[in-house]
Design an enzyme around this catalytic site. Structure first.
Site, mmCIF file in Angstrom:
data_model
loop_
_atom_site.group_PDB
_atom_site.id
_atom_site.type_symbol
_atom_site.label_atom_id
_atom_site.label_comp_id
_atom_site.label_asym_id
_atom_site.label_seq_id
_atom_site.Cartn_x
_atom_site.Cartn_y
_atom_site.Cartn_z
ATOM 1 N N ALA A 10 1.165 5.592 1.021
ATOM 2 C CA ALA A 10 0.981 6.387 2.244
ATOM 3 C C ALA A 10 0.993 7.863 1.862
ATOM 4 C CB ALA A 10 2.087 6.090 3.250
ATOM 5 N N ASP B 218 0.839 -1.203 0.000
ATOM 6 C CA ASP B 218 0.000 0.000 0.000
ATOM 7 C C ASP B 218 0.875 1.254 0.000
ATOM 8 O OD1 ASP B 218 -2.246 1.602 0.046
ATOM 9 O OD2 ASP B 218 -2.983 0.905 1.990
ATOM 10 N N GLY C 133 -4.889 7.498 4.337
ATOM 11 C CA GLY C 133 -6.310 7.830 4.296
ATOM 12 C C GLY C 133 -6.636 9.021 3.416
ATOM 13 N N GLY C 134 -5.615 9.510 2.688
ATOM 14 C CA GLY C 134 -5.884 10.585 1.737
ATOM 15 C C GLY C 134 -6.975 10.174 0.739
ATOM 16 N N GLU D 258 -7.958 -0.400 4.968
ATOM 17 C CA GLU D 258 -6.508 -0.584 4.827
ATOM 18 C C GLU D 258 -5.916 -1.099 6.143
ATOM 19 O OE1 GLU D 258 -5.636 2.848 1.478
ATOM 20 O OE2 GLU D 258 -5.429 3.380 3.551
ATOM 21 N N LYS E 149 6.855 11.840 0.122
ATOM 22 C CA LYS E 149 6.067 11.384 1.276
ATOM 23 C C LYS E 149 6.932 11.115 2.510
ATOM 24 C CE LYS E 149 2.401 10.786 -1.496
ATOM 25 N NZ LYS E 149 1.805 9.486 -1.726
HETATM 26 C C1 5RP Z 1 -5.707 5.824 0.618
HETATM 27 C C2 5RP Z 1 -4.305 5.921 1.104
HETATM 28 C C3 5RP Z 1 -3.233 6.019 0.083
HETATM 29 O O1 5RP Z 1 -2.306 5.014 0.305
HETATM 30 C C4 5RP Z 1 -2.559 7.348 0.203
HETATM 31 O O2 5RP Z 1 -3.542 8.369 0.116
HETATM 32 C C5 5RP Z 1 -1.507 7.552 -0.894
HETATM 33 O O3 5RP Z 1 -2.128 7.683 -2.132
HETATM 34 P P1 5RP Z 1 -1.348 7.944 -3.481
HETATM 35 O O4 5RP Z 1 -0.612 6.693 -3.810
HETATM 36 O O5 5RP Z 1 -2.449 8.266 -4.456
HETATM 37 O O6 5RP Z 1 -0.426 9.128 -3.273
HETATM 38 O O7 5RP Z 1 -4.015 5.885 2.273
HETATM 39 O O8 5RP Z 1 -6.623 5.816 1.668
#
Ligand code: 5RP
Length: 226
Positions: free
Chosen positions: A88, A86, A100-101, A108, A126
């Site tokens: 972040a 995943d 959680g963006g 998750e 990040k």
């Molecule tokens: C979704 C999340 C995503 O992992 C987080 O927002 C990163 O997203 P991206 O890969 O689009 O930058 O936590 O709930």
């Protein structure tokens, strides 16, 4: 100079390279949510016959996995997952995260909790010295929204409702600015205890075990000693 999109593509490829040798025909892979994970799913499609199925952390990822021809299992059908991949929104050097963006934080956290290893995939924007610049997403039961918001204000945060957004679980999200985390795991526990909070986007009580971070000089690996 590589763009953020190119870095996301690079780290998705690095995740695939990390995961593939560990997959067997009966493996089930935990898959997160977000634009970085979307790229990972797209790459995974060519290898769908190397593993049995995925467990997904959102309706969005489920749709993308199925479109890629990858079988998606309900978490209730699965007793263990070796790996969960995943993204972040923020990652520190202790592999604590804010997530959680995309609003999928609760699923998750649940899917990650079943996996032996959380593989976090991010671009270098990040990676932070200290969590807290990214507003903390908190999923709340709609009935409790204002009560939770008051409690969060008393903890020093400035909650803001994510307008027009409903989570896959039918709840709402408060994005909380202004929080300081001297001890992210302790703060996560405090928030978890507020009635009406379903979960918060701090992943510190249980963070990632490994992070792949794409930067201009390539992909580096951060790993906690077990
Ligand atoms: C979704 C999340 C995503 O992992 C987080 O927002 C990163 O997203 P991206 O890969 O689009 O930058 O936590 O709930």
């Amino acid at each position: 100079m590589l763009t953020q999109d190119q870095l996301k593509q690079q780290v998705a490829q690095a995740a695939l390279d990390y995961v593939l040798p560990q997959l067997h025909p009966d493996s089930i892979l935990g898959v997160g949510t977000g634009s970085t994970v979307d790229r990972f799913i797209d790459l995974l499609a060519a290898h769908r016959s190397d593993f049995q199925a995925a467990v997904s952390s959102s309706e969005r990822s489920t749709q993308r996995l199925r479109a890629a021809g990858i079988q998606v299992l309900d978490l209730n059908e699965v007793t263990s997952l070796a790996l969960y991949v995943d993204g972040a929104d923020e990652l520190d050097h202790q592999l604590n995260m804010i997530k959680g963006g995309g609003g999928a934080l609760t699923r998750e956290k649940i899917v990650a909790s079943v996996a032996d290893r959380f593989v976090c995939i991010v671009d270098e924007s990040k990676l932070v010295e200290r969590l807290g610049r990214f507003p903390l997403p908190v999923e709340v039961i709609p009935l409790a929204r204002e009560a939770v918001a008051r409690e969060i204000r008393s903890l020093g945060g400035q909650p803001r409702l994510r307008e027009g957004f409903v989570t896959d679980n039918g709840n709402q999200i408060l994005d909380v600015a202004g929080l300081q985390y001297d001890n992210p795991a302790e703060f996560e526990a405090v928030l978890n205890n507020v009635p009406g909070v379903v979960s918060c986007g701090l992943f510190a009580i249980s963070g990632a075990q490994i992070a792949l971070v794409a930067g201009q000089a390539g992909v580096s690996r951060l790993e906690l000693q077990e």
